[in-house]
Design a protein around this motif. Structure first.
Motif, PDB file in Angstrom:
ATOM      1  N   UNK A   1       0.788  -1.232   0.000  1.00 19.76           N
ATOM      2  CA  UNK A   1       0.000   0.000   0.000  1.00 19.76           C
ATOM      3  C   UNK A   1       0.820   1.283   0.000  1.00 19.76           C
ATOM      4  N   UNK A   2       2.131   1.238   0.008  1.00 21.49           N
ATOM      5  CA  UNK A   2       2.904   2.483  -0.056  1.00 21.49           C
ATOM      6  C   UNK A   2       2.971   2.940  -1.508  1.00 21.49           C
ATOM      7  N   UNK A   3       2.892   4.231  -1.720  1.00 24.96           N
ATOM      8  CA  UNK A   3       3.019   4.749  -3.080  1.00 24.96           C
ATOM      9  C   UNK A   3       4.100   5.816  -3.173  1.00 24.96           C
ATOM     10  N   UNK A   4       4.539   6.329  -2.034  1.00 23.62           N
ATOM     11  CA  UNK A   4       5.563   7.368  -2.031  1.00 23.62           C
ATOM     12  C   UNK A   4       6.919   6.772  -1.674  1.00 23.62           C
ATOM     13  N   UNK A   5       7.937   7.256  -2.339  1.00 22.62           N
ATOM     14  CA  UNK A   5       9.300   6.808  -2.019  1.00 22.62           C
ATOM     15  C   UNK A   5       9.691   7.290  -0.624  1.00 22.62           C
ATOM     16  N   UNK A   6      10.624   6.607  -0.022  1.00 24.80           N
ATOM     17  CA  UNK A   6      11.261   7.116   1.198  1.00 24.80           C
ATOM     18  C   UNK A   6      12.608   7.721   0.786  1.00 24.80           C
ATOM     19  N   UNK A   7      13.098   8.637   1.601  1.00 27.62           N
ATOM     20  CA  UNK A   7      14.365   9.284   1.275  1.00 27.62           C
ATOM     21  C   UNK A   7      15.491   8.253   1.316  1.00 27.62           C
ATOM     22  N   UNK A   8      16.332   8.316   0.312  1.00 26.23           N
ATOM     23  CA  UNK A   8      17.471   7.420   0.221  1.00 26.23           C
ATOM     24  C   UNK A   8      18.727   8.269   0.442  1.00 26.23           C
ATOM     25  N   UNK A   9      19.653   7.787   1.223  1.00 26.49           N
ATOM     26  CA  UNK A   9      20.843   8.558   1.570  1.00 26.49           C
ATOM     27  C   UNK A   9      22.076   7.956   0.925  1.00 26.49           C
ATOM     28  N   UNK A  10      22.987   8.841   0.579  1.00 27.40           N
ATOM     29  CA  UNK A  10      24.261   8.373   0.036  1.00 27.40           C
ATOM     30  C   UNK A  10      25.107   7.831   1.179  1.00 27.40           C
ATOM     31  N   UNK A  11      25.668   6.676   0.971  1.00 29.35           N
ATOM     32  CA  UNK A  11      26.423   6.026   2.030  1.00 29.35           C
ATOM     33  C   UNK A  11      27.831   5.743   1.522  1.00 29.35           C
ATOM     34  N   UNK A  12      28.807   5.984   2.356  1.00 33.89           N
ATOM     35  CA  UNK A  12      30.178   5.672   1.984  1.00 33.89           C
ATOM     36  C   UNK A  12      30.833   4.940   3.145  1.00 33.89           C
ATOM     37  N   UNK A  13      31.901   4.246   2.840  1.00 28.40           N
ATOM     38  CA  UNK A  13      32.607   3.511   3.890  1.00 28.40           C
ATOM     39  C   UNK A  13      34.105   3.689   3.704  1.00 28.40           C
ATOM     40  N   UNK A  14      34.832   3.486   4.769  1.00 34.53           N
ATOM     41  CA  UNK A  14      36.266   3.280   4.627  1.00 34.53           C
ATOM     42  C   UNK A  14      36.579   1.965   5.340  1.00 34.53           C
ATOM     43  N   UNK A  15      37.788   1.770   5.695  1.00 39.45           N
ATOM     44  CA  UNK A  15      38.177   0.458   6.229  1.00 39.45           C
ATOM     45  C   UNK A  15      37.325   0.036   7.427  1.00 39.45           C
ATOM     46  N   UNK A  16      37.036   1.005   8.310  1.00 43.33           N
ATOM     47  CA  UNK A  16      36.363   0.654   9.564  1.00 43.33           C
ATOM     48  C   UNK A  16      34.989   1.261   9.768  1.00 43.33           C
ATOM     49  N   UNK A  17      34.644   2.284   9.010  1.00 41.88           N
ATOM     50  CA  UNK A  17      33.489   3.101   9.376  1.00 41.88           C
ATOM     51  C   UNK A  17      32.483   3.239   8.241  1.00 41.88           C
ATOM     52  N   UNK A  18      31.256   3.595   8.641  1.00 46.32           N
ATOM     53  CA  UNK A  18      30.155   3.819   7.698  1.00 46.32           C
ATOM     54  C   UNK A  18      29.709   5.272   7.870  1.00 46.32           C
ATOM     55  N   UNK A  19      29.578   5.958   6.741  1.00 48.31           N
ATOM     56  CA  UNK A  19      29.203   7.386   6.747  1.00 48.31           C
ATOM     57  C   UNK A  19      27.946   7.582   5.923  1.00 48.31           C
TER      58      UNK A  19
END
Ligand code: FES
Length: 105
Positions: A80-98
């Motif tokens: 029943x959903x018709x609207x998108x949800x916000x999608x975020x740009x995600x980046x990583x390095x060796x240890x972390x998620x941004x």
């Protein structure tokens, strides 16, 4: 845009999801076979938490009424959903998620 460290990679194991808060937003972060995705945690249909949904084929199924969202784009794929949800740009390095978010959001 601001880039925020949200998790250590060690905090999000394969096929897990977690909710993080950046500014005022609750963001669901997913690790799907080592690929990371981030969408707004609140389903665009009602108040369900998408981080609690089942994930398959790069989609998440809302735990409340079963609408599916594309983890890559936030697009609502089934009712029943018709609207998108916000999608975020995600980046990583060796240890972390941004996550990158609009500072004015
Ligand atoms: S709350 Fe997600 S489909 Fe209804």
């Amino acid at each position: 845009m601001g880039k925020f460290k949200v998790l250590n990679k060690s905090e999000l194991q394969n096929n897990e999801s977690k909710v993080v808060n950046v500014n005022e937003d609750s963001i669901a972060v997913f690790n799907v076979e080592g690929e990371y995705f981030a969408i707004n945690d609140r389903c665009s249909h009602a108040e369900a938490s998408l981080s609690e949904g089942e994930v398959y084929d790069c989609k998440v199924e809302c735990p409340l009424h079963g609408a599916e969202f594309d983890l890559r784009t936030g697009e609502a794929l089934t009712p029943p959903a018709s609207k998108a949800v916000v999608c975020y740009q995600i980046t990583t390095d060796e240890n972390s998620i941004y996550i990158e978010v609009d500072d004015n959001a």
